[in-house]
Design a protein around this motif. Structure first.
Motif, short mmCIF file in Angstrom:
data_model
loop_
_atom_site.label_atom_id
_atom_site.label_comp_id
_atom_site.label_asym_id
_atom_site.label_seq_id
_atom_site.Cartn_x
_atom_site.Cartn_y
_atom_site.Cartn_z
N ALA A 126 0.85 -1.20 0.00
CA ALA A 126 0.00 0.00 0.00
C ALA A 126 0.89 1.24 0.00
CB ALA A 126 -0.91 0.00 1.23
N VAL A 127 0.60 2.18 -0.88
CA VAL A 127 1.40 3.40 -1.00
C VAL A 127 0.55 4.59 -0.56
CG1 VAL A 127 2.76 4.87 -2.54
CG2 VAL A 127 2.68 2.39 -2.92
N ASN A 128 1.00 5.29 0.48
CA ASN A 128 0.30 6.47 0.98
C ASN A 128 1.17 7.69 0.73
OD1 ASN A 128 -2.24 5.66 2.91
ND2 ASN A 128 -0.70 4.03 2.80
N VAL A 129 0.61 8.67 0.00
CA VAL A 129 1.42 9.82 -0.40
C VAL A 129 0.84 11.12 0.18
CG1 VAL A 129 2.25 8.74 -2.50
CG2 VAL A 129 0.13 10.06 -2.57
N CYS A 130 1.73 12.05 0.46
CA CYS A 130 1.31 13.37 0.95
C CYS A 130 2.31 14.40 0.47
CB CYS A 130 1.19 13.37 2.48
SG CYS A 130 2.70 12.93 3.36
N GLY A 131 2.09 15.65 0.83
CA GLY A 131 2.96 16.71 0.36
C GLY A 131 2.54 17.23 -1.00
N ILE A 132 3.51 17.68 -1.77
CA ILE A 132 3.23 18.33 -3.05
C ILE A 132 3.08 17.28 -4.14
CG2 ILE A 132 3.89 20.16 -4.63
CD1 ILE A 132 3.33 21.06 -1.76
N ILE A 133 1.90 16.70 -4.20
CA ILE A 133 1.54 15.73 -5.23
C ILE A 133 0.03 15.83 -5.43
CG2 ILE A 133 1.32 13.89 -3.50
CD1 ILE A 133 2.08 11.89 -5.71
N ASN A 134 -0.42 15.68 -6.66
CA ASN A 134 -1.84 15.78 -6.96
C ASN A 134 -2.26 14.68 -7.94
OD1 ASN A 134 -2.67 18.41 -5.58
ND2 ASN A 134 -0.95 19.11 -6.83
N ASP A 135 -3.46 14.22 -7.79
CA ASP A 135 -4.01 13.20 -8.67
C ASP A 135 -3.90 13.66 -10.13
OD1 ASP A 135 -5.41 11.25 -9.98
OD2 ASP A 135 -7.12 11.26 -8.62
N GLY A 136 -3.15 12.92 -10.93
CA GLY A 136 -3.02 13.25 -12.34
C GLY A 136 -1.72 13.92 -12.72
N ASP A 137 -0.92 14.40 -11.73
CA ASP A 137 0.34 15.04 -12.09
C ASP A 137 1.40 13.97 -12.37
OD1 ASP A 137 1.33 14.16 -9.65
OD2 ASP A 137 1.36 16.14 -8.72
N ASN A 138 2.62 14.41 -12.71
CA ASN A 138 3.66 13.47 -13.12
C ASN A 138 4.04 12.49 -12.00
OD1 ASN A 138 3.80 14.58 -15.67
ND2 ASN A 138 5.53 15.93 -15.20
N LYS A 139 4.07 12.99 -10.77
CA LYS A 139 4.43 12.11 -9.65
C LYS A 139 3.36 11.04 -9.45
CE LYS A 139 6.65 16.02 -7.32
NZ LYS A 139 6.48 17.02 -6.23
N TRP A 140 2.11 11.48 -9.50
CA TRP A 140 1.00 10.55 -9.31
C TRP A 140 0.98 9.51 -10.44
CZ3 TRP A 140 -2.43 9.71 -5.42
CH2 TRP A 140 -3.54 8.91 -5.70
N SER A 141 1.17 9.97 -11.66
CA SER A 141 1.17 9.06 -12.81
C SER A 141 2.29 8.04 -12.71
CB SER A 141 1.31 9.86 -14.12
OG SER A 141 0.20 10.73 -14.29
N LEU A 142 3.45 8.47 -12.24
CA LEU A 142 4.58 7.56 -12.06
C LEU A 142 4.23 6.47 -11.04
CD1 LEU A 142 7.52 6.55 -11.99
CD2 LEU A 142 8.02 8.43 -10.39
N LEU A 143 3.70 6.87 -9.90
CA LEU A 143 3.40 5.91 -8.84
C LEU A 143 2.30 4.92 -9.26
CD1 LEU A 143 3.54 8.19 -5.67
CD2 LEU A 143 5.29 6.61 -6.50
N THR A 144 1.26 5.44 -9.89
CA THR A 144 0.16 4.56 -10.30
C THR A 144 0.55 3.66 -11.46
OG1 THR A 144 -0.74 6.36 -11.67
CG2 THR A 144 -1.66 6.06 -9.45
N GLN A 145 1.62 4.02 -12.16
CA GLN A 145 2.13 3.17 -13.22
C GLN A 145 2.78 1.90 -12.65
OE1 GLN A 145 4.98 5.06 -15.84
NE2 GLN A 145 5.63 3.12 -16.74
N TYR A 146 3.46 2.06 -11.51
CA TYR A 146 4.22 0.94 -10.96
C TYR A 146 3.55 0.26 -9.76
CZ TYR A 146 8.12 2.36 -13.90
OH TYR A 146 8.91 2.65 -14.98
N PHE A 147 2.68 0.97 -9.05
CA PHE A 147 2.05 0.41 -7.86
C PHE A 147 0.53 0.29 -8.06
CE2 PHE A 147 5.84 2.66 -6.38
CZ PHE A 147 6.46 1.70 -5.58
N ASP A 148 -0.04 -0.76 -7.51
CA ASP A 148 -1.47 -1.00 -7.67
C ASP A 148 -2.32 -0.24 -6.65
OD1 ASP A 148 -0.87 -2.65 -9.73
OD2 ASP A 148 -1.65 -4.50 -8.83
N LYS A 149 -1.74 0.07 -5.49
CA LYS A 149 -2.51 0.69 -4.40
C LYS A 149 -1.87 2.01 -3.99
CE LYS A 149 -3.35 -4.00 -2.64
NZ LYS A 149 -3.14 -4.92 -1.48
N VAL A 150 -2.37 3.09 -4.54
CA VAL A 150 -1.84 4.42 -4.22
C VAL A 150 -2.97 5.28 -3.68
CG1 VAL A 150 -0.62 6.45 -5.07
CG2 VAL A 150 -0.16 4.21 -6.08
#
Length: 274
Positions: free
Chosen positions: A218-242
């Motif tokens: 399970a991946v829990n993210v906070c800080g400067i990240i938003n659904d759909g931005d490059n960081k989010w897209s990267l994580l959802t590309q490699y991890f199933d649970k973000v």
């Protein structure tokens, strides 16, 4: 203030009442932020955040010269700061009588005071010191302050997870990474990155070194990240649970209503430390 900073103030905030309030300061390698809290009323009066600083320590010096809120007298002050002088010691290996064993791994030799910060779980101890020049400034301005390492808030948030979990706290150009396995903090580190390619490299490197199952963790993210931005897209590309990680507390954070709640998760979590 710079274009990379934001200051949110409760319109009813009375600086004359600061002696009854708490100041929480977080200094990253490339960020500087603080929050003013009324602990009795559970009310957040102010939040300041500046991203993409060239140096968090230099930003502290600058803000102390120009920021009237930072210079008020507070009942309690907590300072969480990044440092090259830090070692994370599992409980089973920690010996309070042999601190010198850990400090030999410090990057700098000019440390004056050594701090030991236990986590709520009591399964990891953070042994750290501040650069002498910064500690001198901190002690001059906040003599009775509680010193914490930058990731202190994240380590306390880790208490709520009983399954294999990653907590990733992003700034614009860095991230703090905590890996929880078997109810313990198995890994904790900070990284700076220039672009998405370098961020991808670090994430995959950590996952491979720690043999993390990207389908199950399970991946829990906070800080400067938003659904759909490059960081989010990267994580959802490699991890199933973000999922987005926000602080569950009884704090009244009305002044943050127009901001994504997860931007300040680790900053607000500092109230549970110390």
């Amino acid at each position: 203030m710079s274009n990379n900073s934001i200051l949110l103030i409760d319109p009813n905030f009375d600086p004359a009442n600061s002696a009854n309030l708490s100041l929480l300061v977080k200094i990253g390698a490339d960020t500087f932020s603080y929050v003013i809290i009324d602990q009795e009323r559970k009310f957040v009066h102010a939040v300041y955040d500046e991203q993409e600083c060239e140096d968090g320590y230099e930003k502290l010096k600058e803000r102390l010269k120009n920021d009237t809120y930072l210079n008020l007298k507070y009942e309690t002050v907590k300072i969480a700061t990044h440092t090259q002088n830090v070692v994370y010691v599992p409980q089973e290996l920690f010996n309070e009588n042999e601190i010198a064993l850990y400090t030999k791994f410090f990057a700098d030799a000019d440390s004056q005071n050594i701090y030991v910060q236990p986590s709520l779980q009591q399964n990891i101890y953070t042994v750290f010191s501040l650069p002498y020049s910064i500690e001198k400034i901190v002690n001059h301005n906040w003599q009775q302050s509680i010193k914490l390492e930058q990731n202190a808030g994240l380590l306390e948030l880790a208490v709520q997870f009983d399954k294999e979990t990653l907590i990733i706290d992003f700034t614009v150009g860095s991230f703090q990474f905590v890996y929880i396995k078997n109810n313990n903090i198995a890994f904790n580190q900070n990284y700076q990155f220039e672009d998405t390619e370098e961020l991808t490299y670090f994430i995959l490197l950590i996952v491979n070194q720690l043999n993390i199952n990207m389908k199950q963790v399970a991946v829990n993210v906070c800080g400067i990240i938003n659904d759909g931005d490059n960081k989010w897209s990267l994580l959802t590309q490699y991890f199933d649970k973000v999922e987005i990680l926000t602080l569950v507390s009884d704090l009244d954070t009305t002044i943050l209503d127009d901001m994504p709640a997860h931007y300040y998760t680790s900053l607000l979590a500092l109230q549970t430390c110390g």
